[in-house]
Design a protein around this motif. Structure first.
Motif, PDB file in Angstrom:
ATOM      1  N   GLY A 264       0.601  -5.150  -2.279  1.00 50.26           N
ATOM      2  CA  GLY A 264       0.644  -4.379  -3.516  1.00 50.26           C
ATOM      3  C   GLY A 264      -0.737  -3.898  -3.910  1.00 50.26           C
ATOM      4  N   ALA A 265      -1.279  -2.902  -3.214  1.00 56.78           N
ATOM      5  CA  ALA A 265      -2.638  -2.415  -3.486  1.00 56.78           C
ATOM      6  C   ALA A 265      -2.634  -1.477  -4.687  1.00 56.78           C
ATOM      7  CB  ALA A 265      -3.186  -1.696  -2.252  1.00 56.78           C
ATOM      8  N   PRO A 266      -3.688  -1.499  -5.511  1.00 58.48           N
ATOM      9  CA  PRO A 266      -3.769  -0.589  -6.657  1.00 58.48           C
ATOM     10  C   PRO A 266      -3.840   0.868  -6.213  1.00 58.48           C
ATOM     11  CG  PRO A 266      -5.351  -2.392  -6.872  1.00 58.48           C
ATOM     12  CD  PRO A 266      -4.815  -2.446  -5.481  1.00 58.48           C
ATOM     13  N   ASP A 267      -3.424   1.734  -7.100  1.00 61.57           N
ATOM     14  CA  ASP A 267      -3.402   3.170  -6.843  1.00 61.57           C
ATOM     15  C   ASP A 267      -4.831   3.717  -6.872  1.00 61.57           C
ATOM     16  OD1 ASP A 267      -2.901   5.926  -6.814  1.00 61.57           O
ATOM     17  OD2 ASP A 267      -1.075   5.703  -8.001  1.00 61.57           O
ATOM     18  N   VAL A 445      -5.110  -2.638   8.939  1.00 57.99           N
ATOM     19  CA  VAL A 445      -4.882  -3.395   7.711  1.00 57.99           C
ATOM     20  C   VAL A 445      -3.411  -3.232   7.339  1.00 57.99           C
ATOM     21  CG1 VAL A 445      -5.414  -3.573   5.253  1.00 57.99           C
ATOM     22  CG2 VAL A 445      -7.250  -3.098   6.901  1.00 57.99           C
ATOM     23  N   LEU A 446      -2.737  -4.351   7.060  1.00 58.87           N
ATOM     24  CA  LEU A 446      -1.326  -4.320   6.688  1.00 58.87           C
ATOM     25  C   LEU A 446      -1.196  -4.252   5.173  1.00 58.87           C
ATOM     26  CD1 LEU A 446       1.636  -4.481   7.592  1.00 58.87           C
ATOM     27  CD2 LEU A 446       1.456  -6.973   7.457  1.00 58.87           C
ATOM     28  N   LEU A 447      -0.546  -3.202   4.675  1.00 63.93           N
ATOM     29  CA  LEU A 447      -0.275  -3.054   3.253  1.00 63.93           C
ATOM     30  C   LEU A 447       1.217  -3.219   3.014  1.00 63.93           C
ATOM     31  CD1 LEU A 447      -2.581  -0.655   4.065  1.00 63.93           C
ATOM     32  CD2 LEU A 447      -2.698  -0.604   1.584  1.00 63.93           C
ATOM     33  N   VAL A 448       1.568  -3.909   1.931  1.00 60.09           N
ATOM     34  CA  VAL A 448       2.974  -4.160   1.584  1.00 60.09           C
ATOM     35  C   VAL A 448       3.233  -3.579   0.198  1.00 60.09           C
ATOM     36  CG1 VAL A 448       4.772  -5.881   1.309  1.00 60.09           C
ATOM     37  CG2 VAL A 448       2.869  -6.320   2.893  1.00 60.09           C
ATOM     38  N   SER A 457       2.236  -0.259  -8.425  1.00 54.21           N
ATOM     39  CA  SER A 457       3.433   0.514  -8.100  1.00 54.21           C
ATOM     40  C   SER A 457       3.550   0.788  -6.610  1.00 54.21           C
ATOM     41  CB  SER A 457       3.407   1.853  -8.840  1.00 54.21           C
ATOM     42  OG  SER A 457       2.386   2.698  -8.315  1.00 54.21           O
ATOM     43  N   GLU A 458       4.793   1.002  -6.171  1.00 58.74           N
ATOM     44  CA  GLU A 458       5.047   1.359  -4.780  1.00 58.74           C
ATOM     45  C   GLU A 458       4.314   2.645  -4.405  1.00 58.74           C
ATOM     46  OE1 GLU A 458       8.979   1.579  -1.989  1.00 58.74           O
ATOM     47  OE2 GLU A 458       9.039   2.780  -3.817  1.00 58.74           O
ATOM     48  N   GLN A 459       4.359   3.629  -5.287  1.00 61.04           N
ATOM     49  CA  GLN A 459       3.690   4.895  -5.008  1.00 61.04           C
ATOM     50  C   GLN A 459       2.186   4.695  -4.888  1.00 61.04           C
ATOM     51  OE1 GLN A 459       4.747   8.039  -7.717  1.00 61.04           O
ATOM     52  NE2 GLN A 459       3.154   9.414  -6.988  1.00 61.04           N
ATOM     53  N   GLY A 460       1.619   3.847  -5.739  1.00 58.65           N
ATOM     54  CA  GLY A 460       0.186   3.591  -5.678  1.00 58.65           C
ATOM     55  C   GLY A 460      -0.230   2.928  -4.376  1.00 58.65           C
ATOM     56  N   THR A 461       0.566   1.950  -3.922  1.00 59.57           N
ATOM     57  CA  THR A 461       0.262   1.286  -2.656  1.00 59.57           C
ATOM     58  C   THR A 461       0.377   2.270  -1.496  1.00 59.57           C
ATOM     59  OG1 THR A 461       1.032  -0.837  -3.519  1.00 59.57           O
ATOM     60  CG2 THR A 461       0.881  -0.636  -1.134  1.00 59.57           C
ATOM     61  N   ALA A 462       1.371   3.162  -1.561  1.00 54.83           N
ATOM     62  CA  ALA A 462       1.523   4.180  -0.518  1.00 54.83           C
ATOM     63  C   ALA A 462       0.299   5.087  -0.471  1.00 54.83           C
ATOM     64  CB  ALA A 462       2.787   4.990  -0.763  1.00 54.83           C
ATOM     65  N   ARG A 463      -0.230   5.441  -1.641  1.00 54.24           N
ATOM     66  CA  ARG A 463      -1.426   6.301  -1.667  1.00 54.24           C
ATOM     67  C   ARG A 463      -2.648   5.553  -1.133  1.00 54.24           C
ATOM     68  NH1 ARG A 463       0.323   9.795  -6.828  1.00 54.24           N
ATOM     69  NH2 ARG A 463       0.012   7.931  -8.096  1.00 54.24           N
ATOM     70  N   ALA A 464      -2.724   4.246  -1.399  1.00 54.40           N
ATOM     71  CA  ALA A 464      -3.824   3.456  -0.844  1.00 54.40           C
ATOM     72  C   ALA A 464      -3.743   3.420   0.678  1.00 54.40           C
ATOM     73  CB  ALA A 464      -3.797   2.038  -1.423  1.00 54.40           C
ATOM     74  N   ALA A 465      -2.525   3.274   1.213  1.00 52.22           N
ATOM     75  CA  ALA A 465      -2.345   3.250   2.663  1.00 52.22           C
ATOM     76  C   ALA A 465      -2.736   4.580   3.290  1.00 52.22           C
ATOM     77  CB  ALA A 465      -0.893   2.910   3.005  1.00 52.22           C
ATOM     78  N   GLU A 466      -2.452   5.674   2.601  1.00 51.61           N
ATOM     79  CA  GLU A 466      -2.828   6.987   3.121  1.00 51.61           C
ATOM     80  C   GLU A 466      -4.337   7.172   3.135  1.00 51.61           C
ATOM     81  OE1 GLU A 466      -0.766   9.589   0.526  1.00 51.61           O
ATOM     82  OE2 GLU A 466       1.216   9.218   1.417  1.00 51.61           O
ATOM     83  N   GLN A 467      -5.023   6.605   2.164  1.00 47.05           N
ATOM     84  CA  GLN A 467      -6.476   6.759   2.087  1.00 47.05           C
ATOM     85  C   GLN A 467      -7.199   5.901   3.111  1.00 47.05           C
ATOM     86  OE1 GLN A 467      -9.501   5.413  -1.227  1.00 47.05           O
ATOM     87  NE2 GLN A 467      -8.498   7.274  -1.956  1.00 47.05           N
ATOM     88  N   LEU A 468      -6.602   4.772   3.486  1.00 49.42           N
ATOM     89  CA  LEU A 468      -7.220   3.847   4.434  1.00 49.42           C
ATOM     90  C   LEU A 468      -6.899   4.303   5.859  1.00 49.42           C
ATOM     91  CD1 LEU A 468      -8.798   1.138   4.605  1.00 49.42           C
ATOM     92  CD2 LEU A 468      -6.587  -0.017   4.634  1.00 49.42           C
ATOM     93  N   PRO A 469      -7.889   4.725   6.639  1.00 45.54           N
ATOM     94  CA  PRO A 469      -7.588   5.278   7.972  1.00 45.54           C
ATOM     95  C   PRO A 469      -6.788   4.339   8.865  1.00 45.54           C
ATOM     96  CG  PRO A 469      -9.881   5.687   7.378  1.00 45.54           C
ATOM     97  CD  PRO A 469      -9.327   4.776   6.331  1.00 45.54           C
TER      98      PRO A 469
END
Length: 512
Positions: A264-267, A445-448, A457-469
């Protein structure tokens, strides 16, 4: 080997294997040359992601572990200590490193080691959530047994929280004002008044140390912990906002990153309105899931708990004599929704509040305001860290505009999620923002993400995953804050990632 010899070998291979065909060729004639091969132009493009580092057992550790069963029992508030988990406690000293005093001062970091696995796995939690030491102890009860055979969990009370020199700077009556503010109010000006008092008192109490509580410097604490544990690489798991610390670590100590799980990474989006809209949507999704759970269990709230919660808030607004304010009730509901295991308790507390007994619901907010030796307030360190981690400062008019818009689309959570914008408005703006996650060279890196997460939020974690190469995201379709330990499917994917270096397909979904 010369080109003349290579050509002869090629002819011999074709003759023996019969794998070459003869016929006209458009290739240029072969030029025999015994000199060196010409240089090859480098291939351009993004750098390759390095593989997951192998697991290593520590060299001689400098951390002294001691029995702490009595203190932990008291910190758990009378709840039973896990009987099947061995644990001990330790401390590590690092540089406080305040902006005005770089490299100076001491920060004492409290640790709890849960389990006896040979490989340390550092565990972090949200700065305003349960201290990392206690979170690691609870997490140890829910993880697959193979994980605890391979790893020992090293729970970390982040600087300024838990027993790591906790921040105590907001007067108790101001804490009450901060969390009692009604999110349905049209203007946040009264909340800003309380925030100004909090910021002023924290400036007086903390002095030059006020800017020392942030994720960047906490990442430095983790590297000192890594070193004192005797490790070349840091393996870590963080829930919620604690994931921001691991992101800062990956940027600051890229060559020291081992196996990281961000639950659950912050947006990371710079669009404040979008970030809070996603958070409000996550809260509403959690409330919907709670309502469905209530209906399935036949709980005291009936088949539509979501409507009951909204009705309770309106009931409290219409009763000036109620001991429970609508703001306090909203903080309690949000806290209860984040803790999936406590949903039955939350339902009973809401029912009691509807009948005039708000004590059980108010108990959900106690960790924010109650301050004693072993259970320091979580609000002060939370505000200090979160406000130091952002450079966003909005006026009352700007916050009111965002709140009005979000209340129209998310009636219960719309005004609630914007309150922290007011908390930070009077806080000094840090001289440097947290860097983006887009640094190359970080191992996978594994993001959940969690569909109904009211905190990150789910959307915020998804955006964090997109930013992390190197980010790979899996999603849990359940609700609550964090999926590791709550979802068997997610826990198995995390086990495979941490133990066997198996990287799941990006976008893998786990059922609720």
């Amino acid at each position: 080997m010369t080109r003349r010899v290579v050509l002869a070998l090629a002819v011999a291979v074709c003759t023996v294997a019969g794998a070459c065909t003869a016929g006209p060729s458009n290739r240029p004639p072969v030029v025999e040359n015994d000199g060196p091969l010409p240089p090859v132009a480098p291939v351009t493009g993004p750098p390759a992601t390095p593989p997951l580092p192998p697991l290593e057992e520590p060299r001689d550790s400098a951390v002294e572990w001691k029995d702490c069963a009595t203190d932990v029992q008291e910190r758990l508030g009378g709840q039973p200590v896990p009987a099947n988990v061995q644990f001990s406690c330790g401390r590590v000293s690092t540089a406080l490193d305040a902006p005005e005093l770089p490299g100076r001062g001491i920060a004492r970091i409290n640790l709890l080691k849960a389990g006896t696995g040979p490989v340390p796995l550092v565990v972090l939690n949200d700065i305003d959530g349960e201290p990392g030491s206690l979170y690691a102890l609870r997490l140890a009860e829910t993880l697959p047994p193979e994980l605890l055979q391979r790893f020992s969990l090293i729970g970390v009370d982040r600087r300024g929280s838990g027993l790591s020199d906790p921040v105590r700077c907001i007067p108790s009556e101001v804490r009450d004002e901060l969390i009692s503010f009604d999110p349905a109010e049209e203007s946040v000006e009264p909340l800003l008044d309380a925030a100004r008092q909090a910021g002023q008192q924290c400036g007086i109490t903390l002095e030059d140390d006020q800017g020392a509580f942030d994720s960047w410097r906490t990442a430095g604490d983790l590297d000192e912990i890594r070193s004192q544990l005797g490790l070349n690489k840091l393996n870590a798991l963080a829930r919620g906002e604690g994931s921001q610390v691991l992101g800062a670590y990956a940027v600051r100590f890229t060559d020291k990153v081992g196996r990281f799980v961000l639950d659950g990474a912050p947006d990371p989006s710079p669009d404040v309105a979008s970030v809070h809209e996603a958070q409000a949507a996550g809260g509403e999704a959690a409330l919907t899931a709670f309502s469905a759970d209530c209906a399935q269990r036949g709980c005291v709230l009936g088949g539509d708990a979501k409507t009951v919660v909204a009705g309770l808030l309106d009931q409290l607004r219409g009763d000036a004599q109620a001991a429970l304010s609508p703001g306090l009730a909203m903080h309690a509901v949000a806290s209860g929704l984040a803790q999936r295991k406590r949903w039955p308790e939350l339902a009973d507390a809401i029912a009691a509040a509807r009948s005039g007994d708000g004590a059980r619901l108010a108990a959900f907010t106690a960790p924010l305001v109650v301050d004693d030796r072993l259970s320091p307030t979580r609000l002060d360190g939370g505000i200090a860290t979160k406000c130091n981690d952002t450079t966003v400062r909005l006026s009352a008019d700007q916050i009111d505009a965002i709140s009005r818009d979000l209340r129209g689309r998310h009636p219960v959570f719309g005004g609630f999620v914007t309150q922290q914008l007011a908390w930070c408005s009077p806080w000094p703006v840090p001289t440097q923002a947290l860097p983006p996650l887009s640094k190359p060279g970080v191992p996978p890196v594994l993001l959940v993400s969690t569909a109904g997460d009211p905190v990150t939020s789910e959307q915020g974690t998804a955006r964090a995953a997109e930013q992390l190469p190197s980010g790979v995201r899996i999603g849990w379709q359940g609700a609550g804050h964090g999926a590791v330990g709550a979802s068997t499917c997610v826990s198995e994917k995390v086990r495979d990632f941490l133990i066997d270096a198996k990287i799941p397909n990006d976008g893998t979904l786990c059922p609720a």
